[in-house]
Design a protein around this motif. Structure first.
Motif, PDB file in Angstrom:
ATOM      1  N   THR A   1       0.826  -1.206   0.000  1.00  0.00           N
ATOM      2  CA  THR A   1       0.000   0.000   0.000  1.00  0.00           C
ATOM      3  C   THR A   1       0.864   1.261   0.000  1.00  0.00           C
ATOM      4  O   THR A   1       0.606   2.214  -0.748  1.00  0.00           O
ATOM      5  CB  THR A   1      -0.925   0.008   1.226  1.00  0.00           C
ATOM      6  OG1 THR A   1      -1.762  -1.146   1.179  1.00  0.00           O
ATOM      7  CG2 THR A   1      -1.797   1.256   1.250  1.00  0.00           C
ATOM      8  N   LEU A   2       1.892   1.262   0.832  1.00  0.00           N
ATOM      9  CA  LEU A   2       2.749   2.439   0.927  1.00  0.00           C
ATOM     10  C   LEU A   2       3.590   2.645  -0.327  1.00  0.00           C
ATOM     11  O   LEU A   2       3.952   3.793  -0.654  1.00  0.00           O
ATOM     12  CB  LEU A   2       3.671   2.306   2.149  1.00  0.00           C
ATOM     13  CG  LEU A   2       2.965   2.248   3.513  1.00  0.00           C
ATOM     14  CD1 LEU A   2       3.977   2.000   4.621  1.00  0.00           C
ATOM     15  CD2 LEU A   2       2.205   3.542   3.771  1.00  0.00           C
ATOM     16  N   ILE A   3       3.908   1.560  -1.028  1.00  0.00           N
ATOM     17  CA  ILE A   3       4.783   1.663  -2.199  1.00  0.00           C
ATOM     18  C   ILE A   3       3.979   1.696  -3.497  1.00  0.00           C
ATOM     19  O   ILE A   3       4.169   2.584  -4.341  1.00  0.00           O
ATOM     20  CB  ILE A   3       5.772   0.480  -2.220  1.00  0.00           C
ATOM     21  CG1 ILE A   3       6.709   0.553  -1.019  1.00  0.00           C
ATOM     22  CG2 ILE A   3       6.577   0.469  -3.520  1.00  0.00           C
ATOM     23  CD1 ILE A   3       7.564  -0.667  -0.834  1.00  0.00           C
ATOM     24  N   ALA A   4       3.079   0.730  -3.669  1.00  0.00           N
ATOM     25  CA  ALA A   4       2.404   0.578  -4.957  1.00  0.00           C
ATOM     26  C   ALA A   4       1.366   1.670  -5.208  1.00  0.00           C
ATOM     27  O   ALA A   4       1.279   2.201  -6.326  1.00  0.00           O
ATOM     28  CB  ALA A   4       1.741  -0.796  -5.019  1.00  0.00           C
ATOM     29  N   THR A   5       0.585   2.009  -4.198  1.00  0.00           N
ATOM     30  CA  THR A   5      -0.515   2.952  -4.413  1.00  0.00           C
ATOM     31  C   THR A   5      -0.048   4.305  -4.950  1.00  0.00           C
ATOM     32  O   THR A   5      -0.589   4.794  -5.952  1.00  0.00           O
ATOM     33  CB  THR A   5      -1.320   3.128  -3.112  1.00  0.00           C
ATOM     34  OG1 THR A   5      -1.800   1.845  -2.685  1.00  0.00           O
ATOM     35  CG2 THR A   5      -2.500   4.056  -3.333  1.00  0.00           C
ATOM     36  N   PRO A   6       0.942   4.967  -4.340  1.00  0.00           N
ATOM     37  CA  PRO A   6       1.388   6.264  -4.905  1.00  0.00           C
ATOM     38  C   PRO A   6       1.935   6.132  -6.332  1.00  0.00           C
ATOM     39  O   PRO A   6       1.660   6.981  -7.187  1.00  0.00           O
ATOM     40  CB  PRO A   6       2.481   6.714  -3.937  1.00  0.00           C
ATOM     41  CG  PRO A   6       2.236   5.954  -2.681  1.00  0.00           C
ATOM     42  CD  PRO A   6       1.676   4.648  -3.110  1.00  0.00           C
TER      43      PRO A   6
ATOM     44  N   ASP B   1      -4.182   9.541 -17.842  1.00  0.00           N
ATOM     45  CA  ASP B   1      -5.542  10.081 -17.927  1.00  0.00           C
ATOM     46  C   ASP B   1      -5.814  10.895 -16.668  1.00  0.00           C
ATOM     47  O   ASP B   1      -6.000  10.332 -15.578  1.00  0.00           O
ATOM     48  CB  ASP B   1      -6.552   8.944 -18.069  1.00  0.00           C
ATOM     49  CG  ASP B   1      -7.982   9.441 -18.175  1.00  0.00           C
ATOM     50  OD1 ASP B   1      -8.180  10.616 -18.549  1.00  0.00           O
ATOM     51  OD2 ASP B   1      -8.910   8.667 -17.876  1.00  0.00           O
ATOM     52  N   LEU B   2      -5.831  12.193 -16.794  1.00  0.00           N
ATOM     53  CA  LEU B   2      -5.968  13.086 -15.643  1.00  0.00           C
ATOM     54  C   LEU B   2      -7.296  12.878 -14.923  1.00  0.00           C
ATOM     55  O   LEU B   2      -7.346  12.864 -13.689  1.00  0.00           O
ATOM     56  CB  LEU B   2      -5.837  14.550 -16.104  1.00  0.00           C
ATOM     57  CG  LEU B   2      -5.916  15.605 -14.994  1.00  0.00           C
ATOM     58  CD1 LEU B   2      -4.780  15.415 -14.005  1.00  0.00           C
ATOM     59  CD2 LEU B   2      -5.888  17.012 -15.587  1.00  0.00           C
ATOM     60  N   ILE B   3      -8.391  12.689 -15.678  1.00  0.00           N
ATOM     61  CA  ILE B   3      -9.712  12.550 -15.052  1.00  0.00           C
ATOM     62  C   ILE B   3      -9.776  11.290 -14.181  1.00  0.00           C
ATOM     63  O   ILE B   3     -10.238  11.326 -13.032  1.00  0.00           O
ATOM     64  CB  ILE B   3     -10.808  12.524 -16.137  1.00  0.00           C
ATOM     65  CG1 ILE B   3     -10.869  13.872 -16.864  1.00  0.00           C
ATOM     66  CG2 ILE B   3     -12.172  12.207 -15.515  1.00  0.00           C
ATOM     67  CD1 ILE B   3     -11.858  13.914 -18.004  1.00  0.00           C
ATOM     68  N   SER B   4      -9.297  10.172 -14.717  1.00  0.00           N
ATOM     69  CA  SER B   4      -9.307   8.932 -13.931  1.00  0.00           C
ATOM     70  C   SER B   4      -8.411   9.053 -12.698  1.00  0.00           C
ATOM     71  O   SER B   4      -8.752   8.558 -11.609  1.00  0.00           O
ATOM     72  CB  SER B   4      -8.835   7.756 -14.806  1.00  0.00           C
ATOM     73  OG  SER B   4      -9.717   7.541 -15.872  1.00  0.00           O
ATOM     74  N   GLY B   5      -7.270   9.708 -12.851  1.00  0.00           N
ATOM     75  CA  GLY B   5      -6.373   9.907 -11.714  1.00  0.00           C
ATOM     76  C   GLY B   5      -7.025  10.733 -10.621  1.00  0.00           C
ATOM     77  O   GLY B   5      -6.885  10.421  -9.427  1.00  0.00           O
ATOM     78  N   LEU B   6      -7.765  11.779 -11.007  1.00  0.00           N
ATOM     79  CA  LEU B   6      -8.446  12.610 -10.008  1.00  0.00           C
ATOM     80  C   LEU B   6      -9.559  11.820  -9.308  1.00  0.00           C
ATOM     81  O   LEU B   6      -9.788  11.986  -8.101  1.00  0.00           O
ATOM     82  CB  LEU B   6      -9.022  13.863 -10.678  1.00  0.00           C
ATOM     83  CG  LEU B   6      -7.983  14.871 -11.198  1.00  0.00           C
ATOM     84  CD1 LEU B   6      -8.669  16.017 -11.932  1.00  0.00           C
ATOM     85  CD2 LEU B   6      -7.133  15.411 -10.041  1.00  0.00           C
TER      86      LEU B   6
ATOM     87  N   VAL C   1      -9.543   8.609  -8.708  1.00  0.00           N
ATOM     88  CA  VAL C   1      -8.852   7.738  -7.754  1.00  0.00           C
ATOM     89  C   VAL C   1      -8.452   8.527  -6.513  1.00  0.00           C
ATOM     90  O   VAL C   1      -8.645   8.068  -5.377  1.00  0.00           O
ATOM     91  CB  VAL C   1      -7.621   7.091  -8.411  1.00  0.00           C
ATOM     92  CG1 VAL C   1      -6.784   6.361  -7.354  1.00  0.00           C
ATOM     93  CG2 VAL C   1      -8.038   6.116  -9.496  1.00  0.00           C
ATOM     94  N   ILE C   2      -7.904   9.726  -6.701  1.00  0.00           N
ATOM     95  CA  ILE C   2      -7.444  10.533  -5.568  1.00  0.00           C
ATOM     96  C   ILE C   2      -8.613  10.908  -4.661  1.00  0.00           C
ATOM     97  O   ILE C   2      -8.485  10.946  -3.430  1.00  0.00           O
ATOM     98  CB  ILE C   2      -6.715  11.793  -6.077  1.00  0.00           C
ATOM     99  CG1 ILE C   2      -5.398  11.384  -6.760  1.00  0.00           C
ATOM    100  CG2 ILE C   2      -6.437  12.767  -4.934  1.00  0.00           C
ATOM    101  CD1 ILE C   2      -4.676  12.539  -7.411  1.00  0.00           C
ATOM    102  N   VAL C   3      -9.773  11.187  -5.267  1.00  0.00           N
ATOM    103  CA  VAL C   3     -10.948  11.582  -4.471  1.00  0.00           C
ATOM    104  C   VAL C   3     -11.549  10.381  -3.747  1.00  0.00           C
ATOM    105  O   VAL C   3     -11.961  10.471  -2.575  1.00  0.00           O
ATOM    106  CB  VAL C   3     -12.002  12.252  -5.386  1.00  0.00           C
ATOM    107  CG1 VAL C   3     -13.308  12.459  -4.614  1.00  0.00           C
ATOM    108  CG2 VAL C   3     -11.481  13.586  -5.899  1.00  0.00           C
ATOM    109  N   VAL C   4     -11.576   9.220  -4.414  1.00  0.00           N
ATOM    110  CA  VAL C   4     -12.293   8.056  -3.868  1.00  0.00           C
ATOM    111  C   VAL C   4     -11.452   7.257  -2.882  1.00  0.00           C
ATOM    112  O   VAL C   4     -11.981   6.758  -1.877  1.00  0.00           O
ATOM    113  CB  VAL C   4     -12.769   7.158  -5.028  1.00  0.00           C
ATOM    114  CG1 VAL C   4     -13.355   5.857  -4.490  1.00  0.00           C
ATOM    115  CG2 VAL C   4     -13.804   7.888  -5.872  1.00  0.00           C
TER     116      VAL C   4
ATOM    117  N   ALA D   1      -6.521   0.400 -12.450  1.00  0.00           N
ATOM    118  CA  ALA D   1      -7.407   0.899 -11.390  1.00  0.00           C
ATOM    119  C   ALA D   1      -7.636  -0.117 -10.272  1.00  0.00           C
ATOM    120  O   ALA D   1      -7.508   0.227  -9.077  1.00  0.00           O
ATOM    121  CB  ALA D   1      -8.731   1.353 -12.003  1.00  0.00           C
ATOM    122  N   PRO D   2      -7.969  -1.392 -10.561  1.00  0.00           N
ATOM    123  CA  PRO D   2      -8.149  -2.340  -9.461  1.00  0.00           C
ATOM    124  C   PRO D   2      -6.876  -2.565  -8.643  1.00  0.00           C
ATOM    125  O   PRO D   2      -6.946  -2.820  -7.437  1.00  0.00           O
ATOM    126  CB  PRO D   2      -8.573  -3.635 -10.177  1.00  0.00           C
ATOM    127  CG  PRO D   2      -9.073  -3.205 -11.499  1.00  0.00           C
ATOM    128  CD  PRO D   2      -8.281  -2.001 -11.870  1.00  0.00           C
TER     129      PRO D   2
END
Length: 551
Positions: free
Chosen positions: A141-146, A156-161, A163-166, A283-284
């Motif tokens: 989690t600490l390594i892969a997620t960021p 894709d900026l929209i998908s990245g945002l 993810v950041i919000v959710v 994403a998953p």
């Protein structure tokens, strides 16, 4: 209950190595996941574009290699986790057992023995889940997620945002669920402690219960505690399953939101198929480690609950110890003159047990400590052993013995024999066998048994648990022989025996006193705590402890 307790890193160096190895393997796994998503996207887009098989074949071969590499990395992380758990448990057990030895029998007796044994055995075994399941997911989690979020943002900026919000919603659910889990887990741990303590008490007093016909009531009590433990375990499982469902639902909805967004933009033509598919595959993987941390937290909760109690034992403040160099120096240099107590006072809590005792135990003499029961004889012995703090000074051959110095110059046998399953020779040599890597010295074992008045006991006799197979008097003499063996094998200058003849007849007691006289004649300080008149009559120096009057 912290995800990673810093005390774990302080007390177990193997945990640091595992974190380093786990971080490297986690980084490699993350890079492999990105490569897998990119290669799979490339293979699919080539197929959709109608490319021939010879064009797609290299990509498929690389994809197969990445799948194999990811499997190998997952296996390596599991192996590292299992080995790390075994090493950490070994180090923690060694430290807590050493701390219990430093604390001494009085401190251990003030705790429930079943509780301590449960923490050191079953409790620490539960750390397997913490290392094998929870900690690897925490590292991922600490390594892969960021890293994955940065990759998605770059594509894709929209998908990245999105993810950041959710993604913060999942840790929020984890915190809320974790508090409930911690509460029910602590209740389950306490129930298991009560079950262990109750079962040990019943087994220890089963003979007495049978005599008075009270075993049925204890049977009902154990069944009641067991039922309570079963109920609490089922409650923990319910919370675990429900929390796992909540986390799965939150992650699934988050991925669904991203998938809907990508689908709409693909239909609209605002997003390329290759980019959309690549982001959808990643994403998953962004949510997977976070989701697994929450799910595996429950598997690790038992170990974390036990670790809390273990750390409480290790963190318990003790009398400051001398440096290792000073301890070794006193171990080597002390031991040719008298043992002198100057103004020694000992307290049990707020109760003064011994008040400014002045006494001298000379080498070559058999000294006896006498006094009515409860006057503080065993307490004074515990102070000499370093198990009980005291005020005043303790000197050996004119040199002050620091409170934390290693008592390598002292051999001791307590009131309880403390025998284990094995041969008499191994029991006698316990604590001094490390001097000779080849095992017990048979000649010294025979001599120790003879000087303890137990010449009739064969060193080859195999004992059961707790010395089963010996009478009470024989067990006492084996314990005395153990102290004598240590004194002879390691050249200890001081020998202390606490009530060594309380279960002996006059002939056996006389044989023990002859052996103690031999030890004193070798220039040793021999101290015996005893009520027996024959022991006092054989002594060169009798110290009578007086009962204090407490107002």
């Amino acid at each position: 209950m912290r995800p990673l307790d810093p005390r774990l890193l302080r007390y177990a160096h193997a945990a640091r190595r595992f974190l380093l190895v786990g971080a490297l393997l986690g980084l490699a796994q993350t890079l492999v996941v990105i490569a897998f998503a990119w290669l799979l996207t490339r293979a699919i887009t080539f197929t959709v574009a109608g490319e021939p098989l010879r064009t797609i074949a290299p990509t498929l071969a690389a994809l197969a290699g990445v799948v194999v590499l990811r499997s190998v990395l997952i296996w390596l992380l599991e192996v590292a986790a299992n080995r790390g758990a075994a090493q950490v448990k070994s180090q923690l057990r060694a430290k807590v057992i050493a701390r219990l030895a430093e604390r001494g029998p009085d401190w251990v007796a003030s705790r429930q023995s079943a509780r301590l044994s449960t923490v050191v055995t079953t409790g620490l075994d539960a750390l397997d889940n913490y290392f094998a399941r929870y900690l690897p997911q925490l590292l991922l989690t600490l390594i892969a997620t960021p890293i994955l979020i940065i990759v998605i943002l770059s594509q894709d900026l929209i998908s990245g945002l999105i993810v950041i919000v959710v993604i913060p919603l999942i840790p929020l659910f984890m915190i809320l669920i974790g508090r409930v889990t911690q509460s029910v887990q602590q209740e389950q741990w306490q129930a298991m402690q009560r079950l262990s303590t109750g079962f040990l008490d019943v087994v220890g007093g089963l003979g007495t219960l049978k005599i008075y016909g009270r075993e049925r009531r204890q049977f009902d009590r154990i069944r009641s505690i067991t039922e309570e433990y079963r109920t609490r375990t089922m409650k923990v499982l319910r919370v675990s399953f429900l929390s796992g469902f909540v986390l799965e639902l939150a992650a699934s909805l988050s991925v669904a939101i991203i998938a809907v967004s990508i689908g709409l933009r693909l239909i609209d033509g605002a997003l390329l198929l290759g980019v959309g598919l690549f982001v959808l595959l990643l994403a998953p993987e962004v949510f997977l480690p976070v989701r697994q941390v929450g799910a595996q937290f429950h598997a690790a909760a038992d170990g974390l609950a036990a670790a809390e109690e273990l750390f409480a034992i290790l963190d318990d403040e003790m009398t400051p110890e001398v440096s290792q160099a000073d301890a070794v120096a006193h171990t080597v240099q002390l031991g040719v003159g008298s043992l002198v107590l100057n103004g020694v006072s000992v307290r049990h809590g707020d109760t003064l047990v011994i008040d400014h005792l002045h006494a001298e135990f000379a080498p070559g003499q058999l000294s006896v400590l006498r006094g009515v029961s409860g006057v503080g004889k065993s307490t004074l012995v515990a102070a000499l052993l370093g198990f009980v703090p005291f005020t005043g000074t303790l000197t050996l051959d004119g040199v002050t013995v620091p409170a934390g110095a290693t008592r390598g110059w002292l051999a001791w046998a307590g009131q309880r024999p403390g025998l284990f399953r094995g041969t008499v020779a191994n029991n006698v040599a316990l604590g001094a066998a490390s001097v000779d890597s080849t095992g017990p010295d048979h000649r010294l074992v025979v001599q120790s048994l003879r000087w303890a008045g137990a010449a009739e006991v064969s060193p080859a006799t195999v004992l059961g648990v707790n010395g089963e197979g010996l009478s009470g008097g024989q067990a006492q003499r084996i314990a005395a022989a153990r102290a004598i063996y240590r004194a002879l094998a390691t050249d200890c200058h001081v020998l202390i025996l606490d009530e060594p003849s309380s279960a002996l007849d006059s002939d056996a007691e006389a044989g023990l006193l002859v052996g103690l006289r031999h030890l004193a004649d070798q220039g040793r300080v021999v101290i015996v705590v005893s009520h027996r008149a024959a022991v006092a009559a054989a002594a060169d120096n009798v110290i009578e402890l007086q009962e204090l009057t407490h107002v």
